[in-house]
Every structure is written in C-alpha cells, then in structure tokens.
Enzyme design. Structure first.
Site, mmCIF file in Angstrom:
data_model
loop_
_atom_site.group_PDB
_atom_site.id
_atom_site.type_symbol
_atom_site.label_atom_id
_atom_site.label_comp_id
_atom_site.label_asym_id
_atom_site.label_seq_id
_atom_site.Cartn_x
_atom_site.Cartn_y
_atom_site.Cartn_z
ATOM 1 N N ASP A 14 0.845 -1.192 0.000
ATOM 2 C CA ASP A 14 0.000 0.000 0.000
ATOM 3 C C ASP A 14 0.883 1.245 0.000
ATOM 4 O O ASP A 14 1.599 1.506 0.960
ATOM 5 C CB ASP A 14 -0.888 -0.044 1.262
ATOM 6 C CG ASP A 14 -1.789 1.168 1.368
ATOM 7 O OD1 ASP A 14 -1.951 1.898 0.361
ATOM 8 O OD2 ASP A 14 -2.347 1.396 2.454
ATOM 9 N N ASP A 16 0.602 5.152 -0.110
ATOM 10 C CA ASP A 16 -0.339 6.260 -0.010
ATOM 11 C C ASP A 16 0.432 7.552 -0.265
ATOM 12 O O ASP A 16 1.361 7.873 0.473
ATOM 13 C CB ASP A 16 -0.955 6.256 1.403
ATOM 14 C CG ASP A 16 -2.269 6.992 1.433
ATOM 15 O OD1 ASP A 16 -2.455 7.879 0.578
ATOM 16 O OD2 ASP A 16 -3.111 6.689 2.297
ATOM 17 N N ASP A 25 2.707 1.396 3.744
ATOM 18 C CA ASP A 25 2.055 1.096 5.014
ATOM 19 C C ASP A 25 2.300 -0.389 5.294
ATOM 20 O O ASP A 25 1.604 -1.264 4.773
ATOM 21 C CB ASP A 25 0.556 1.410 4.914
ATOM 22 C CG ASP A 25 -0.139 1.265 6.258
ATOM 23 O OD1 ASP A 25 0.472 0.685 7.178
ATOM 24 O OD2 ASP A 25 -1.280 1.718 6.388
#
Lengths: 320, 434
Positions: free
Chosen positions: A94, A96, A271
C-alpha cells in the site's frame, strides 16, 4: 478536484456510472469468499462481515446504499461472514501518496506531483516482484490517494505475516544492505551501488528515488541536517550514476549512516501493516473514494496511467 | 574420502543406512569400531574414557552435549574431536536419527529440548564444513543438490524466511529462482556486471558463505520437520524403549549443563521489574492501547517483554534458551507478578482486550510457552515457545503507533536491550548520588 463527494454525487455515481461488471476478475471470481466492509458516513468501515453470493447482490446493495466507501477482504474465507476458515490472502503493498515521508511537493493531502511519485515507486516495486521474486499475477490499483499492489500468485497467498514482512523489506529496500563479504579467504567491503544485482540493486534504485525527491528539510535518523542538505546539493551525481563520488562528498564515515537512514525511510514509504495483515479489508476497485471524489480502479498500464484523466467520476467534471 | 553423509543426514544414502540398520535393539550396544575411531582421531582428548561414545545411542547424546558445551567458555574442542572426524559418518547418521526421534517422542515440538536438538544439527553442519579440506566445494555442491537446491524457488524457503533463520535480502534472486550455481549466476547476470569479473562477484556474493548458510539452515528446517513428524506418530505408534531412554538422557543432559549454578547463564537471575527503565513503546502499551494496535501490543509485545524483563533480562547476551520454569520453578512470579501486569494493561485498552477478545488470554499463555490454555501450568510447558520480545524493526512494522523513540532508542534494536541499558544507567546514577 480532490473535494469530498456529496451524498447526492455518490448516489449518481453508483446508479449512473458504476457497473458491477467492471469489477476486476480477481475480485469477481472469488466474490463469495471475501468479507465486505462499508463506511456509510465517512467515519470508517463500521459495517463489516458483509457477504455477497454473486455480483447481482453486490450491485443491488451498492445502488441502494451508495456507501461513502466500500472495501473487500484480501483474505478468502470458507465462511467470510464470520471471518472463519481462512484459506489464503493476497499479498498487498500500500503506497499512499499523502503519507510518503519523502516527496518533492509540500501539499497538504495529495496532488498530481506526489501521486506521480507514488506511481514511480509502484513501478519499481512491480519490477522487483516480477524480476527478482518471479511473481506474475500482479494487479496495480489506483486507490484514490495512492496505489495498491495486489499479488495473487498461489505460491505467495498462503504465506504468513513473517514471510510477508521479509518480502516487504526486500521489495521496499527497507533493510540496510550488507557491506561486508567474505569468499572464505579474504573479507571485502562493498557498497550497495557497486553490486548491480540482487537486493543491492533494489536498494540502490530505492535510495536513488529517495535522494532525488528529498526537499532538504526532512529528518533522516542519525544523519545531521547538514548532511541531508549536502546530499540534496550533490544529487546530480546520482542522476549520472556517479555514486562513488556522491559517497566521497558525503564522507565515507557518514555514508553508512545515510544508507541506514534511507532504509528506514524506505520502510515508511509503504504502510507495512497492510502487507503483514492477513485479514485486512481494502478499498474495492471500481468504488468511489468519496473523500477525494476519485474512482478506485485497476490500472492496466501503470507506465502511462494518469489518475486525473482516468479516475475522475463524471460528476466531478460536471461540477464546473 | 569424505562423503556428503558427513554433512547431510537427509540424503538418500543416509536414509539407506537407517533402513538397512533394522531393529533398534542393538543401538545401545558397545561398538569397538566406534571407540577405535574416537581413539585414533587426531587431537582427541584421551585422558578420560567417558569422553568417547561407546554406542550409537551414546553418540546421539554426545552430539547434543557437544552443542551445549560449545557455548561455554570452558569448552575444549579436543573433548569432542571425534565428531569432526569423517570416519564417524555412518554411525553418526544413525545417531542423528536416534537423537531426533528421542526429541520428537519425548518432548513437545516447541520445547527447549527439541529446539536445542534442531540448533545442534545446524551447528554441527557449520563446524564440519569448516574442517573439510579440498573436498569442501564438491561436498557443498553434492549436499545442495541432495537438498533440492537445483531450480529452487525462494518460496520453497518460506519456513526458513519466516522463522528468521534466513534473510531474503541475503539471497541472489532471479525470476523467483535462488541463484546458487556458478554457471547460472554467470548466465543470469553477465550482461549487467561491469568493471568486475562475474566469477569474482559470484565468489563474493554467493561463494561459500551463502551456500553454507543455506545448507545448515535447510538441515535445521528438515530436522525440525522430522521431529514434528515423530511427535505426531508417537501418539499412535509405540515408541522403542531405547528412544525413550535417550529422551530421558536428553532431559538430564540439558538440565545438567544448562542449570544455573556453574552454567552459562549465571547472569540470568530473575530480578524485580524497574518500570522507570521501560522503553517508550512499553510505557505506551501499559497506558492502554486503542483497538487498532491493541491485540498485538498486549499479546506479542508486552507479554514477552514483561516476562523476560522480570525473569531473564539477559537472554540476548546469554543466548541460552531457557524455560519459564527454569527461572520460576513454581510459577509464583509468573502468576503473581507477570500476568497481573499484562492483564491490567489489557484492561486499560480501549475497548478492554478481554471484553472484546476473551480468547487472547489463551494466546498470552501460549506466548509464555505453555500452549493454548487459560493459565500457565507446568504440565503444559513446551507446548509452545516462550517468545522473546520483538525487535524494534518488527515493532515499527507491527505497531508503528507505539514506536516513539527517545534518545536511547537510537542506539538499541530491541526494547529489552533498552531496559537493561537504562536500568544500568539508573543504577550507576543512583550509586554516584549515594
């Protein structure tokens, strides 16, 4: 752009634009084995343990409830409604854009610049997953504020959290590369940039990304602000692949500390919890990211993908 | 001529030796040839007859004894020189299986004894590889082939990677394959290697070091799996009395060599907890944690930290595996001091941990080494492993919100090390003030 969607806009999106047939096959094919979660008011996915027998029932739910956000589990269960009978889980990374510890913009949330830097990172990771780790069933999803990389190769889907953390370290360049080697007779010290293969090459690429996107005001653990500024001032050397000279400018004693600091930054570029969590729910591709009014969607060609062209719902264009 | 048997007890040849041996009835019988090999081993200490194994069963226990003593300062390798003599290989293969079967039949898979047998197998491989001469390269190649390294994919090493015995970043990977073979290395990478000979780079990056590490770790893994299989079978098949006797000797040997007095862990005395020396992540956990991090913080981080800080703070220095009951024989400290601290912190969470997830009490017991039960009980010890506190690196991945490093954190890599160092600082400051 990037403004929240109103309930009316959500309703329009799910009734006029969204189509359950656009779900990627890797979700549609296993719909009945996944847990679904929904956020109806923007306060987090409190409506969990939902299951859908087929696409039709999901479609009906989405059109009637037009949720603020929709999620599905990365795990496949025998009884997804109870989160019981875990079978396997996708391997997830992930990225972001708003949480990147190193990015060249100074926007508050996300902007085209940091979104593009997140995409660069994802491209490198996909390369490593394919080239080094030999994985093939890789899907890149634009999440609305960044990217998810979802891997469904059967050989990784049954792996536990610890091995996933190890893959994360390799793929993200999050471990200090080894400097001391021995061939059984003599010992050698080699910096990461003088080894053009394996993890050392991965780390060098990630370090290049970090150094080229530093603004100069970042905190790097164990490294002084002066060193960070020196690195920024001399990064043209990296652009020209003159790593040896770059190391000399930083100083041979400080350089290992900079490398260590970069490995720690690399860990924060993703993450990590998402990767190690076998029961995570993840934003559903095709659903609306209502906080920023963008469509979460599978990216067919990450090299050329531009979210501002492809992931903007019609209602945003019509806002004027 | 040394064969791969000396290193690899899992080769087809080794299995053939075991198959051919037949009944175990004679495994404890004295073997003159075995004694003779010991006597003529160069460098062997012959001053004490009890140093040499007379039977295969004795050799099995000696293998473990060697490993336990090897970690002590007064270890004399001449006492066990015969273990490094390749002439012993056929007896040694049998001894290996006796030891592994005894570990499986007599102890839980996660017990300290089983773990020590696994570790001893790895250490034996490492030391034996070091004594090989010109045949080292060939033996390594043979053993790797026997262990199935040809066309090996990294995913086949998942257990080793997950247990931390091997790091993915130490392997050379190409399209999913672990590159071990020189020719494959050169074919795969010669186009991207500049300013250096691919052969030279192979020697440095893969060479002996990585291959030897892989061999010892793969043998440890296989040993662990074998012990697990024996454990499973022992519930349905009657175990030979000699195997049970050997298990008893394993128990005695471990207790004798690893006991406190005179053992390698003199410093491992339990001491009172010093909360002022707790690192920020532990203080944060004791204050109560919100639901996102709650379960991992209490079960994975706090349970191991508090139990080791109270019972065995020097675990990373001594590197000697202990059981909770070695340090707290009647579990009075565990039940009266350690669990209350953990349970109180669990109650301070939001929402309280056990209201939400009552089964986490079982997980806490399991992390202390007492299996999945409501409370720690001596009879269940060894059903699971007593987990050491997770490293700062792991905390950053699993519990990033709890990692609020202070100045001291930058120089340590585990919260328990922080605790020891801070405790020492507090103590020396106190002494100065006095």
């Amino acid at each position: 752009m990037f403004e929240p969607a109103t309930p009316l806009e959500r309703k329009r999106y799910y009734r006029e634009e969204w189509n359950v047939r656009d779900l990627p096959d890797f979700i549609a094919d296993n719909l009945h084995m996944r847990e679904f979660g929904f956020d109806h008011n923007g306060r987090g996915p409190s409506d969990r343990y939902r299951t859908f027998r087929d696409e039709r029932s999901l479609s009906r739910f989405m059109r009637v409830r037009y949720p603020f956000a929709a999620y599905s589990s990365v795990a496949f269960y025998r009884e997804p409604g109870k989160r019981k009978g875990w079978q396997r889980s996708e391997l997830i990374f992930d990225v972001d854009a708003k949480d990147l510890p190193v990015r060249s913009c100074d926007c508050e949330g996300v902007c085209p610049t940091c979104l593009d830097e997140a995409r660069e990172l994802v491209l490198m990771m996909v390369d490593t997953l394919r080239g080094d780790l030999g994985l093939d069933d890789i899907h890149v999803i634009y999440s609305g504020r960044g990217y998810h990389v979802r891997v469904l190769d059967p050989e990784v889907m049954e792996l536990g959290s610890e091995v996933r953390a190890e893959i994360l370290r390799y793929t993200a360049g999050a471990r200090e590369p080894r400097r001391k080697f021995t061939d059984g007779v003599s010992s050698y010290e080699m910096e990461h940039f003088s080894i053009p293969l394996g993890y050392h090459r991965v780390f060098t690429e990630r370090a290049r990304h970090v150094l080229l996107h530093l603004r100069g005001d970042e905190d790097i653990e164990d490294v002084t602000a002066r060193t960070v500024k020196t690195a920024v001032r001399n990064r043209d050397l990296i652009l020209e692949d003159r790593w040896g000279e770059f190391r000399s400018v930083i100083g041979p004693r400080v350089y290992p500390r900079l490398v260590k600091g970069i490995s720690k930054i690399n860990m924060r570029m993703l993450d990590a919890k998402v990767t190690i969590d076998l029961k995570r729910i993840l934003r559903l591709p095709t659903s609306l990211h209502s906080k920023v009014s963008m469509i979460c969607m599978e990216v067919k060609n990450p090299e050329t993908f531009d979210p501002l062209k492809s992931a903007v719902p019609r209602f945003v264009e019509e806002r004027g | 001529m040394v064969s791969s048997l000396f290193i690899n007890p899992f080769s087809e040849d080794a299995r053939e030796i075991v198959r051919k041996y037949g009944s175990l009835d004679t495994i404890a019988d004295t073997r003159d040839e075995l004694l003779e090999i010991g006597r003529r081993t160069r460098g062997q200490n012959l001053a004490d007859n009890s140093l040499l194994p007379g039977s295969i069963a004795e050799l099995a226990v000696k293998r473990l004894e060697w490993y336990l003593r090897r970690q002590r300062k007064d270890f004399n390798h001449r006492d066990y020189a015969y273990l490094m003599n390749p002439e012993i290989e056929e007896y040694d293969v049998l001894a290996f299986y006796i030891l592994a079967q005894a570990a499986g039949a007599g102890f839980m898979k996660a017990s300290r004894e089983a773990r020590l047998v696994v570790e001893s197998a790895g250490a034996m491989v490492e030391d034996r590889l070091n004594v090989l001469g010109s045949e080292r390269e060939d033996i390594i190649a043979d053993v790797l082939y026997e262990l199935g390294s040809e066309g090996l994919r990294w995913t086949e090493l998942a257990d080793l990677l997950g247990s931390g015995k091997l790091k993915l970043t130490d392997l050379i990977l190409n399209r999913g394959r672990v590159i071990i073979d020189r020719d494959e290395f050169i074919t795969s990478f010669q186009d991207i290697i500049r300013d250096r000979s691919p052969d030279r780079l192979y020697d440095i990056l893969v060479g002996l070091e990585v291959r030897e590490t892989m061999i010892s770790r793969m043998i440890m893994q296989r040993t662990e799996e074998y012990i697990g299989r024996v454990r499973e079978m022992s519930s349905t098949v009657e175990v030979h009395p000699i195997i049970l006797e050997t298990a008893e000797r394993i128990r005695e040997t471990v207790e004798r060599i690893m006991s406190f007095t005179g053992g390698p862990v003199k410093s491992a005395r339990p001491g009172k907890l010093v909360p002022e020396a707790f690192p920020p992540c532990i203080r944060g956990t004791l204050d109560g944690v919100k639901s996102g991090n709650r379960n991992d913080a209490i079960v994975l981080l706090l349970t191991s930290f508090i139990s080791y800080a109270r019972l065995y703070p020097s675990v990373f220095r001594d590197r000697t595996p202990m059981k909770v009951s070695d340090l707290d024989p009647d579990l009075r400290i565990t039940l009266g001091e350690i669990l209350p601290v953990i349970y109180d912190a669990a109650d301070r969470c939001e929402p309280p941990l056990f209201e939400d997830d009552p089964q986490e009490k079982l997980n806490i017991t399991a992390k202390l080494g007492f299996g999945v039960h409501d409370m720690p009980e001596l009879e269940n010890e060894g059903e699971s492993k007593w987990y050491t506190p997770m490293s700062c690196e792991k905390i950053k991945i699993h519990l990033p919100d709890l990692c609020r490093p202070d100045k001291l954190c930058s120089s340590i890599s585990n919260p328990l090390t922080y605790y020891n160092r801070k405790r020492w600082k507090l103590r020396s400051r106190g002494e100065k003030e006095e």
